[in-house]
Design a protein around this motif. Sequence first.
Motif, PDB file in Angstrom:
ATOM      1  N   UNK A  85      89.662  34.923 -26.311  1.00 48.85           N
ATOM      2  CA  UNK A  85      88.573  33.944 -26.199  1.00 48.85           C
ATOM      3  C   UNK A  85      89.108  32.519 -26.291  1.00 48.85           C
ATOM      4  N   UNK A  86      90.161  32.315 -27.079  1.00 48.90           N
ATOM      5  CA  UNK A  86      90.740  30.980 -27.224  1.00 48.90           C
ATOM      6  C   UNK A  86      91.782  30.666 -26.151  1.00 48.90           C
ATOM      7  N   UNK A  87      92.420  31.696 -25.606  1.00 50.01           N
ATOM      8  CA  UNK A  87      93.515  31.517 -24.641  1.00 50.01           C
ATOM      9  C   UNK A  87      93.030  30.749 -23.414  1.00 50.01           C
ATOM     10  N   UNK A  88      93.839  29.761 -22.969  1.00 42.75           N
ATOM     11  CA  UNK A  88      93.507  28.985 -21.768  1.00 42.75           C
ATOM     12  C   UNK A  88      94.415  29.354 -20.592  1.00 42.75           C
ATOM     13  N   UNK A  89      95.331  30.301 -20.791  1.00 42.42           N
ATOM     14  CA  UNK A  89      96.195  30.766 -19.711  1.00 42.42           C
ATOM     15  C   UNK A  89      97.237  29.764 -19.262  1.00 42.42           C
ATOM     16  N   UNK A  90      97.687  28.898 -20.160  1.00 38.84           N
ATOM     17  CA  UNK A  90      98.657  27.858 -19.780  1.00 38.84           C
ATOM     18  C   UNK A  90     100.050  28.429 -19.529  1.00 38.84           C
ATOM     19  N   UNK A  91     100.390  29.555 -20.158  1.00 40.10           N
ATOM     20  CA  UNK A  91     101.671  30.209 -19.925  1.00 40.10           C
ATOM     21  C   UNK A  91     102.803  29.741 -20.809  1.00 40.10           C
ATOM     22  N   UNK A 100     109.683  38.395 -23.076  1.00 37.82           N
ATOM     23  CA  UNK A 100     108.750  38.461 -21.950  1.00 37.82           C
ATOM     24  C   UNK A 100     107.486  39.222 -22.263  1.00 37.82           C
ATOM     25  N   UNK A 101     107.058  39.165 -23.520  1.00 36.92           N
ATOM     26  CA  UNK A 101     105.900  39.965 -23.939  1.00 36.92           C
ATOM     27  C   UNK A 101     104.570  39.453 -23.384  1.00 36.92           C
ATOM     28  N   UNK A 102     104.209  38.177 -23.566  1.00 34.25           N
ATOM     29  CA  UNK A 102     102.932  37.726 -22.989  1.00 34.25           C
ATOM     30  C   UNK A 102     103.028  37.713 -21.464  1.00 34.25           C
ATOM     31  N   UNK A 103     102.015  38.256 -20.805  1.00 33.01           N
ATOM     32  CA  UNK A 103     102.021  38.341 -19.347  1.00 33.01           C
ATOM     33  C   UNK A 103     100.669  37.958 -18.774  1.00 33.01           C
ATOM     34  N   UNK A 104     100.695  37.467 -17.535  1.00 26.94           N
ATOM     35  CA  UNK A 104      99.462  37.216 -16.794  1.00 26.94           C
ATOM     36  C   UNK A 104      99.028  38.496 -16.101  1.00 26.94           C
ATOM     37  N   UNK A 105      97.715  38.733 -16.030  1.00 17.55           N
ATOM     38  CA  UNK A 105      97.260  39.856 -15.200  1.00 17.55           C
ATOM     39  C   UNK A 105      97.537  39.536 -13.729  1.00 17.55           C
ATOM     40  N   UNK A 108      94.262  38.867  -9.840  1.00 20.29           N
ATOM     41  CA  UNK A 108      93.566  37.763  -9.183  1.00 20.29           C
ATOM     42  C   UNK A 108      94.343  37.198  -8.015  1.00 20.29           C
ATOM     43  N   UNK A 109      93.737  36.217  -7.360  1.00 18.20           N
ATOM     44  CA  UNK A 109      94.416  35.516  -6.274  1.00 18.20           C
ATOM     45  C   UNK A 109      95.570  34.703  -6.833  1.00 18.20           C
ATOM     46  N   UNK A 110      96.506  34.333  -5.965  1.00 17.56           N
ATOM     47  CA  UNK A 110      97.633  33.511  -6.393  1.00 17.56           C
ATOM     48  C   UNK A 110      97.099  32.203  -6.970  1.00 17.56           C
ATOM     49  N   UNK A 111      97.541  31.860  -8.140  1.00 23.45           N
ATOM     50  CA  UNK A 111      97.120  30.612  -8.786  1.00 23.45           C
ATOM     51  C   UNK A 111      95.993  30.799  -9.791  1.00 23.45           C
ATOM     52  N   UNK A 112      95.245  31.906  -9.700  1.00 24.53           N
ATOM     53  CA  UNK A 112      94.199  32.147 -10.700  1.00 24.53           C
ATOM     54  C   UNK A 112      94.809  33.016 -11.789  1.00 24.53           C
ATOM     55  N   UNK A 113      95.205  32.398 -12.872  1.00 23.18           N
ATOM     56  CA  UNK A 113      96.026  33.063 -13.880  1.00 23.18           C
ATOM     57  C   UNK A 113      95.249  33.999 -14.789  1.00 23.18           C
ATOM     58  N   UNK A 114      94.186  33.530 -15.370  1.00 21.23           N
ATOM     59  CA  UNK A 114      93.455  34.340 -16.331  1.00 21.23           C
ATOM     60  C   UNK A 114      94.043  34.231 -17.722  1.00 21.23           C
ATOM     61  N   UNK A 115      93.636  35.119 -18.589  1.00 21.35           N
ATOM     62  CA  UNK A 115      94.090  35.129 -19.981  1.00 21.35           C
ATOM     63  C   UNK A 115      95.371  35.936 -20.117  1.00 21.35           C
ATOM     64  N   UNK A 135      87.851  47.096 -27.989  1.00 24.24           N
ATOM     65  CA  UNK A 135      88.562  47.999 -27.081  1.00 24.24           C
ATOM     66  C   UNK A 135      88.643  47.421 -25.669  1.00 24.24           C
ATOM     67  N   UNK A 136      87.540  46.836 -25.177  1.00 23.93           N
ATOM     68  CA  UNK A 136      87.524  46.266 -23.838  1.00 23.93           C
ATOM     69  C   UNK A 136      88.560  45.158 -23.674  1.00 23.93           C
ATOM     70  N   UNK A 137      88.716  44.327 -24.694  1.00 22.85           N
ATOM     71  CA  UNK A 137      89.635  43.188 -24.601  1.00 22.85           C
ATOM     72  C   UNK A 137      91.074  43.536 -24.953  1.00 22.85           C
TER      73      UNK A 137
END
Length: 198
Positions: A85-91, A100-105, A108-115, A135-137
């Motif tokens: 909920x707090x993550x802004x997907x800055x990377x 290399x543990x944190x990863x982007x899903x 999505x389309x190229x450039x839409x990073x997500x959480x 569980x969902x998150x």
Amino acid sequence: MARMKFLCDAERCIECNACVTACKNEHEVPWGINRRRVVTLNDGKPGERSISMACMHCTDAPCMAVCPVDCFYKTADGVVLHSKDLCIGCGYCFYACPFGAPQYPQVGNFGSRGKMDKCTFCAGGPEDDVTPVEYRKYGSNRLAEGKLPLCAEMCSTKALLAGDGDIIADIYKERVVRRGYGSGAWGWSTAYKDKASA
């Protein structure tokens, strides 16, 4: 309080990827994300070794240090978790983590990073324990159920160990003593420039 840790014994890992599959199935991890992966060194050559890698839940986690919104936090057991909920997907965490543990899903389309997504040591997230929202998150919260991470439980050769860091260290130390390794340990000559061959 116990300090939870992972340890992979490279002498026992057979690169079966059961840990990777168990993690993906237990948490319904989305396509493109591998919270755990097996890395093989010297593939196909003498001295080949495989190591199961994920978030190592560092004592002084670099992902926590660089996060501009402080979405990472540490539990009483020493497990490093994050709030989607707090993550802004800055990377920033992706670049700071040496594993290399944190990863982007990748859905999505190229450039839409997500959480960001990462290994949770099967400890869920900041929501109430063992709830559908958690569980969902974040997937299954096995620690709240008194269980260890499924990746380690599914390891057929017991190469991947998870649990109290002191107990894990004792088990590994006993294995090394039983194998008779000292200066013959894997990587010793590389790390210390074997004098006998010089």
